[in-house]
Design a protein around this motif. Structure first.
Motif: not given
Length: 212
Positions: A1-5, A135-141, A159-165, A185-193
């Protein structure tokens, strides 16, 4: 899981004078903006970041420097400066006083799906979200289990935060504007959209009033 601040830059002179401050213009942090950044850094001081990614605009880079100076785990931390995290470009409106009766200004704030900056040579919302999301997707990977600090700008971040969610384009400004040096603070599990918000627009750590 990637956590962005995600952190917005500190308050600037152009913020104070209510002028457009986009991706092609800069102004210095105010003393209160410096203090906000220092306080944000103290709030995050015990987090060991795997990387930091910062807009190449001076107000964001200065904010990031003040934040990271307070951090207790700087050994080996790499700071990346990204043009793709610069603020939305306002074209001929850069530096101009904000007219709150203007239709496009209201669309930008309330209905980004209707925003059309062609007349003044500005950047579209779609272009802004596309470059920042890539950029965020690249960092997450790259950091699938990492903690990553992002220091950027108000319109880009909301706009980025609302789009990512997963919100629709018409809702990409929902919850904005973000406060200066607010932390989301946003989190993303690698297998979730989509990303999950753990904290949004947090300035609870601030001890100094913006009017000071």
């Amino acid at each position: 899981m990637t956590t962005f601040y995600f952190v917005r830059h500190g308050k600037t002179e152009l913020n104070l004078s209510l002028r457009f401050q986009g991706g092609a213009i800069d102004s210095p942090l105010l003393p209160i903006g410096v203090e906000q950044a220092i306080q944000a850094g103290r709030n995050l001081c015990d987090l060991s970041f795997d990387a930091a990614y910062v807009s190449t605009q001076k107000r964001a880079m200065d904010t990031a420097n003040y934040i990271l100076k307070e951090n207790n785990f700087l050994d080996g931390l790499t700071v990346h400066y990204q043009d793709s995290l610069r603020e939305i470009r306002f074209g001929k409106r850069e530096g101009a006083e904000i007219d709150h009766t203007d239709e496009q200004t209201n669309y930008l704030r309330q209905r980004p799906d209707l925003y059309d900056p062609k007349a003044f040579g500005g950047e579209t919302i779609d272009a802004l979200v596309q470059r920042s999301t890539e950029t965020i997707e690249k960092i997450s990977k790259e950091y699938p289990d990492g903690k990553v600090l992002i220091v950027a700008h108000g319109v880009l971040l909301i706009t980025l935060i609302n789009s990512l969610t997963g919100k629709e384009k018409s809702r990409w400004r929902e919850g904005g504007p973000l406060a200066n040096t607010s932390i989301s603070i946003l989190e993303k599990e690698q297998n979730t959209e989509y990303y999950t918000i753990k904290s949004f627009n947090d300035i609870s750590y601030q001890t100094q009033n913006e009017e000071a």
